[in-house]
Design an enzyme around this catalytic site. Sequence first.
Site, PDB file in Angstrom:
ATOM      1  N   LYS A 265    -138.313 -28.141 -89.074  1.00  0.00           N
ATOM      2  CA  LYS A 265    -138.913 -29.080 -90.034  1.00  0.00           C
ATOM      3  C   LYS A 265    -138.069 -29.055 -91.305  1.00  0.00           C
ATOM      4  O   LYS A 265    -137.889 -28.009 -91.917  1.00  0.00           O
ATOM      5  CB  LYS A 265    -140.355 -28.649 -90.336  1.00  0.00           C
ATOM      6  CG  LYS A 265    -140.997 -29.344 -91.546  1.00  0.00           C
ATOM      7  CD  LYS A 265    -142.464 -28.929 -91.748  1.00  0.00           C
ATOM      8  CE  LYS A 265    -143.043 -29.469 -93.043  1.00  0.00           C
ATOM      9  NZ  LYS A 265    -144.455 -29.065 -93.269  1.00  0.00           N
ATOM     10  N   ASP A 270    -142.494 -31.718-100.257  1.00  0.00           N
ATOM     11  CA  ASP A 270    -143.752 -32.215 -99.684  1.00  0.00           C
ATOM     12  C   ASP A 270    -144.791 -32.394-100.787  1.00  0.00           C
ATOM     13  O   ASP A 270    -145.454 -31.441-101.191  1.00  0.00           O
ATOM     14  CB  ASP A 270    -144.265 -31.219 -98.624  1.00  0.00           C
ATOM     15  CG  ASP A 270    -145.543 -31.700 -97.953  1.00  0.00           C
ATOM     16  OD1 ASP A 270    -145.898 -32.885 -98.117  1.00  0.00           O
ATOM     17  OD2 ASP A 270    -146.177 -30.874 -97.250  1.00  0.00           O
ATOM     18  N   LYS A 277    -151.084 -33.713-102.756  1.00  0.00           N
ATOM     19  CA  LYS A 277    -151.504 -32.329-102.973  1.00  0.00           C
ATOM     20  C   LYS A 277    -151.914 -32.133-104.430  1.00  0.00           C
ATOM     21  O   LYS A 277    -151.440 -32.860-105.302  1.00  0.00           O
ATOM     22  CB  LYS A 277    -150.316 -31.387-102.700  1.00  0.00           C
ATOM     23  CG  LYS A 277    -149.948 -31.219-101.253  1.00  0.00           C
ATOM     24  CD  LYS A 277    -148.773 -30.261-101.106  1.00  0.00           C
ATOM     25  CE  LYS A 277    -148.382 -30.065 -99.666  1.00  0.00           C
ATOM     26  NZ  LYS A 277    -149.384 -29.395 -98.835  1.00  0.00           N
ATOM     27  N   ASP A 288    -140.335 -26.504 -98.163  1.00  0.00           N
ATOM     28  CA  ASP A 288    -140.891 -27.051 -96.924  1.00  0.00           C
ATOM     29  C   ASP A 288    -139.828 -27.440 -95.889  1.00  0.00           C
ATOM     30  O   ASP A 288    -140.148 -27.965 -94.830  1.00  0.00           O
ATOM     31  CB  ASP A 288    -141.800 -28.245 -97.261  1.00  0.00           C
ATOM     32  CG  ASP A 288    -142.959 -28.365 -96.297  1.00  0.00           C
ATOM     33  OD1 ASP A 288    -143.277 -27.370 -95.612  1.00  0.00           O
ATOM     34  OD2 ASP A 288    -143.543 -29.459 -96.220  1.00  0.00           O
ATOM     35  N   ASP A 347    -150.406 -35.667 -95.478  1.00  0.00           N
ATOM     36  CA  ASP A 347    -149.921 -34.325 -95.818  1.00  0.00           C
ATOM     37  C   ASP A 347    -149.647 -33.498 -94.550  1.00  0.00           C
ATOM     38  O   ASP A 347    -149.049 -32.429 -94.623  1.00  0.00           O
ATOM     39  CB  ASP A 347    -150.949 -33.621 -96.716  1.00  0.00           C
ATOM     40  CG  ASP A 347    -150.364 -32.405 -97.422  1.00  0.00           C
ATOM     41  OD1 ASP A 347    -149.121 -32.240 -97.386  1.00  0.00           O
ATOM     42  OD2 ASP A 347    -151.147 -31.623 -98.011  1.00  0.00           O
ATOM     43  N   GLU A 349    -147.443 -33.929 -92.420  1.00  0.00           N
ATOM     44  CA  GLU A 349    -146.219 -34.690 -92.117  1.00  0.00           C
ATOM     45  C   GLU A 349    -145.219 -33.886 -91.294  1.00  0.00           C
ATOM     46  O   GLU A 349    -144.400 -34.466 -90.571  1.00  0.00           O
ATOM     47  CB  GLU A 349    -145.558 -35.147 -93.429  1.00  0.00           C
ATOM     48  CG  GLU A 349    -144.657 -34.106 -94.122  1.00  0.00           C
ATOM     49  CD  GLU A 349    -145.368 -32.833 -94.547  1.00  0.00           C
ATOM     50  OE1 GLU A 349    -146.609 -32.874 -94.713  1.00  0.00           O
ATOM     51  OE2 GLU A 349    -144.714 -31.777 -94.689  1.00  0.00           O
ATOM     52  N   ARG A 351    -145.603 -32.000 -88.652  1.00  0.00           N
ATOM     53  CA  ARG A 351    -145.762 -32.190 -87.204  1.00  0.00           C
ATOM     54  C   ARG A 351    -145.240 -33.561 -86.774  1.00  0.00           C
ATOM     55  O   ARG A 351    -144.815 -33.746 -85.638  1.00  0.00           O
ATOM     56  CB  ARG A 351    -147.228 -31.961 -86.808  1.00  0.00           C
ATOM     57  CG  ARG A 351    -148.197 -32.877 -87.457  1.00  0.00           C
ATOM     58  CD  ARG A 351    -149.639 -32.351 -87.429  1.00  0.00           C
ATOM     59  NE  ARG A 351    -149.893 -31.380 -88.497  1.00  0.00           N
ATOM     60  CZ  ARG A 351    -151.052 -30.756 -88.670  1.00  0.00           C
ATOM     61  NH1 ARG A 351    -152.074 -30.972 -87.848  1.00  0.00           N
ATOM     62  NH2 ARG A 351    -151.214 -29.907 -89.654  1.00  0.00           N
TER      63      ARG A 351
END
Length: 501
Positions: A265, A270, A277, A288, A347, A349, A351
């Site tokens: 990833k 993020d 968030k 991230d 959020d 994101e 996956r």
Amino acid sequence: MKIEFLAKSVTSIETELLVLGLFQGQTKCEGDLGQIDDALDGAISQLIQQGDLEGKTKQSLLIHTLGKIPAKRLLVIGLGELDAFDAHVAREAAAVALREARKMKVAHFASAAFGLEEKKFSEHAVGQAFAEGAHLANYHFEGYGLGREPAQTVVQIDLLAPSPSQELRAGVDCGRAFAVGTNLARDLVNTPGNKMTPTDMAKQAVDIATRYSMQHEVLERADMERIGMGALLAVGQGSVEPPKMIVIKYQGKDTWDDVVGFVGKGITFDTGGISIKPSAKMDEMKTDMGGGATVLGAMEVIGQLRPKVNIVAVVASAENMPSGSAFKPGDVVQAMNGKTIEVVDTDAEGRLVLADGVAYAQKLGATKVIDLATLTGAVTIALGSVASGALTNNADFLAEFMTSAKSVGEKVWELPAFDEYKEQIKTPIADVKNIGGRLAGAITAGLFVGAFIEDTTSWIHLDIAGTAYTDNDSPSTPKGATGVMVRSLAQFAKQYADSGR
Ligand code: BES
Ligand code: ZN
Ligand code: ZN
């Protein structure tokens, strides 16, 4: 930092600092320590008797030699109980030695190769443990402060080895490669989001691939549109920074078969997107892309060690931003394998980008896939910052990987992948939805990625949200990015190659 070998007798070494090990409960000074003890008129034995020197792990004692030997200072490092002494203890001891040297502003020192005299493990393991521990402990992130004094680091260590074997030398090279890859991943993760965009990640990948003559490709928006990578495109569409699907191919075998995919990833920041968030600690979301950084760090190691294995490394990279062009909760997107996804929460994101990442790795030939991601807060609730969470569709594959992780001292804990959990990510609107509710959040997130794994592919998912970054400073792992799982992946690649498949 250079590691050289030194064949001189321990009492004749001229150095700012000489480092030797001591076991817990050891009352007699033998070997190198015995010679030094004699030269210092029994000072070390006396310190042991007085209880000032206990030999416990993580402990060390600095002794000034006052001209009695050419080494100006002696640092005695605790190695713990002899029974419990292994390569992990040796690695940490090297890290402690290096950190103490840095504190003393000593840039060049001599040290015993912990474990060489005891012969409890191979000389390769002795060399690897020392070099790995020392290089990991020498890490520091440069930062951007103006006019600051450069960080104190060590430039050379002379390892005491009267006749260094080929095995010991190879171990040192291997330990250095493992640590260099880990430190590279640390640098990428510690770099702020404005300086580590998907474009920057792609540049880093191309650098590594070029350095080691590995094939590579970076897919741009137009390429992704053509292939139908709707999930990665959706996550990237709210940002002015274009998303990148980054690929490095390493062919260690004669034929491109039995390919292992490492998929990371690579969310370079993020914000949560439209499902934004809270602002507190949002800065930490520059980390991230930790999974992607791990994959690139592992490729650095593999480039150096060149094991006989085929690897396809994929980093699915994007910046998750809220904007007028951002994807929205409720949108339905389609990944490159044709599966449709209801985006309930922007959020979740990671996956989504991994869905296209693992699908692409399989398209490029991977029949085994390991994906890595700072995927969920839920995994930190379950396992804290101690272990990375794992899911698999193949127990043997995970067992093999866990052996690698264990041998480099990285902790992985399996989470159950029972079919019942899959119910939580079902939706009438699409093939799958991207959140499965609060319960078992780390499992449903992993199983979402698993929905893009073909039945014939062996798959391991590693959630490193709790382990990729640490607030604690320890000798081999300073505060900040840890580079977790780089060594496990590299060790797996080596082990897989050695098994001759
Ligand atoms: N990047 C986060 C996960 C994360 C959390 C990483 C803390 C490192 C530290 C991920 O994209 C995320 O936001 N996950 C959500 C999922 C939720 C919306 C289902 C989470 O864990 O809260
Ligand atoms: Zn998120
Ligand atoms: Zn994320």
